[in-house]
Design an enzyme around this catalytic site. Sequence first.
Site, short mmCIF file in Angstrom:
data_model
loop_
_atom_site.label_atom_id
_atom_site.label_comp_id
_atom_site.label_asym_id
_atom_site.label_seq_id
_atom_site.Cartn_x
_atom_site.Cartn_y
_atom_site.Cartn_z
N GLU A 1 -24.36 16.87 -69.57
CA GLU A 1 -24.21 17.89 -68.68
C GLU A 1 -23.31 18.77 -70.12
O GLU A 1 -23.25 20.37 -69.68
CB GLU A 1 -22.68 17.67 -67.44
CG GLU A 1 -23.78 16.67 -66.95
CD GLU A 1 -23.64 16.83 -65.20
OE1 GLU A 1 -22.04 17.61 -65.18
OE2 GLU A 1 -24.14 16.02 -64.55
N ASP B 1 -28.96 13.35 -56.00
CA ASP B 1 -27.89 12.33 -57.14
C ASP B 1 -26.61 13.01 -57.14
O ASP B 1 -26.06 14.53 -55.74
CB ASP B 1 -28.76 13.17 -58.82
CG ASP B 1 -27.82 12.78 -59.69
OD1 ASP B 1 -27.35 11.26 -59.57
OD2 ASP B 1 -27.42 13.18 -60.36
N SER B 2 -25.96 12.52 -57.45
CA SER B 2 -24.22 12.77 -57.81
C SER B 2 -24.40 14.70 -58.70
O SER B 2 -23.11 14.90 -57.92
CB SER B 2 -23.37 12.06 -58.64
OG SER B 2 -23.48 12.27 -59.85
N CYS C 1 -30.41 8.51 -57.94
CA CYS C 1 -29.02 8.18 -58.93
C CYS C 1 -29.13 6.88 -59.05
O CYS C 1 -29.01 5.72 -58.45
CB CYS C 1 -27.86 8.61 -57.45
SG CYS C 1 -26.33 8.45 -58.77
N ASN C 2 -28.40 6.10 -60.24
CA ASN C 2 -28.81 4.78 -59.92
C ASN C 2 -27.23 4.34 -59.87
O ASN C 2 -27.46 3.05 -59.25
CB ASN C 2 -28.78 4.17 -61.68
CG ASN C 2 -29.49 4.05 -62.69
OD1 ASN C 2 -30.66 3.28 -62.82
ND2 ASN C 2 -30.52 5.63 -62.81
N THR C 3 -26.37 4.49 -59.55
CA THR C 3 -25.20 4.49 -59.41
C THR C 3 -25.50 4.18 -57.60
O THR C 3 -25.25 3.43 -56.80
CB THR C 3 -24.28 4.74 -59.58
OG1 THR C 3 -23.98 5.40 -60.94
CG2 THR C 3 -22.72 4.91 -58.69
N CYS D 1 -28.91 5.16 -65.99
CA CYS D 1 -28.45 5.95 -65.43
C CYS D 1 -30.06 7.81 -65.38
O CYS D 1 -29.74 7.58 -66.96
CB CYS D 1 -26.93 6.28 -66.37
SG CYS D 1 -26.52 8.53 -65.19
N THR D 2 -30.16 8.47 -64.02
CA THR D 2 -30.47 10.05 -64.32
C THR D 2 -30.49 10.73 -65.02
O THR D 2 -31.00 11.47 -66.25
CB THR D 2 -30.83 10.07 -63.25
OG1 THR D 2 -29.32 10.43 -62.65
CG2 THR D 2 -31.67 8.55 -62.27
N HIS D 3 -28.77 10.40 -65.61
CA HIS D 3 -28.37 11.56 -66.77
C HIS D 3 -29.30 11.09 -68.04
O HIS D 3 -29.36 12.42 -69.23
CB HIS D 3 -27.34 11.73 -67.36
CG HIS D 3 -26.10 13.09 -65.80
ND1 HIS D 3 -25.99 12.23 -64.73
CD2 HIS D 3 -25.65 13.67 -66.17
CE1 HIS D 3 -24.99 13.08 -64.13
NE2 HIS D 3 -25.27 13.80 -64.58
N TYR E 1 -19.96 9.72 -59.43
CA TYR E 1 -20.25 9.23 -58.46
C TYR E 1 -20.02 7.53 -59.44
O TYR E 1 -19.41 6.86 -59.09
CB TYR E 1 -21.65 8.88 -58.39
CG TYR E 1 -21.98 9.55 -56.87
CD1 TYR E 1 -21.07 10.87 -56.94
CD2 TYR E 1 -22.77 9.16 -56.07
CE1 TYR E 1 -21.40 11.21 -56.24
CE2 TYR E 1 -23.22 9.94 -55.15
CZ TYR E 1 -22.62 11.37 -54.57
OH TYR E 1 -23.34 11.87 -53.91
N GLY E 2 -20.24 7.31 -60.72
CA GLY E 2 -20.44 6.37 -61.30
C GLY E 2 -19.04 5.71 -62.09
O GLY E 2 -18.56 4.55 -62.91
#
Length: 262
Positions: A157, A13-14, A76-78, A189-191, A45-46
């Site tokens: 984050e 992921d980013s 990462c979805n992006t 979004c994985t966040h 990345y988004g």
Amino acid sequence: MSVPNISTIGVFDSGMGGLTVLKSLRQYMPDVNLIYLGDTARLPYGTKSPTTVINYALQAVEILLEYKIDIIVVACNTASSVAINCLEQRCKNVSIFGVILPGAIEVVCNRWFIKPIGVLATEATVRQGAYADAIHTMEPSAKVVSAPAQLLVALAEEGWHDGEIVEKILSKYIDSLIYQDIETLVLGCTHFPVFTKTIRQLYPSLNIVNSADTTASRIANTYRGIGSGKTTFLVTDSLERFKRVGAYFWHNSMNDIKLVDL
Ligand code: DGL
């Protein structure tokens, strides 16, 4: 039907968001070895262009391929929305799994497409329309509406997952979808799975699709993990911050952690 054995999964992921996928993978597959790469030097990345995200994703995969991995999960979805085809071309011998398709399958299998489907994602994922494309291949009549919610990446984050300020910001984004009559919200979004509890409190009747969990469950249904259950972390910058902030997502110890250069 026999399920293939795998010993090691590479995940990237980013930054930290993919740890939500890693956590679900570990729950579903306690024995598999997991190697996680967080590209913390280049997060987010988004907000980047597709060309930049594709280049970053190809470089991340090069690092993972230095290890003996059986499959790669683009957590990462992006990156999943713009780079999957390029990654598949690069990795002929290693299967690549993105996070978009499992979420789309979850929506369609539950028949959550009678009313519009809301997608909350990064700017790049929304711009790419990846969820709409994936859902439309299975259910062309579905209506998909999206809201770019890049600020949520920073909040996640920061460890701000609930409380008054977070509720206000979540409502600002999600209300724009509620006004379009959604009954299902895809956390694209994985966040974002870290906000699940708060979103449920704010919108108790919404169906919530967690792309981290749907991806992990799909992989666990496809393979049997036969490793020693080891988890290794690689980061491209700020190792100490990754350890501290990563705890919000991983909820576990991070003993084996290294800095790598891209
Ligand atoms: N976790 C990433 C995703 O799923 C996004 C965070 C970022 O903007 O880098 O899209």
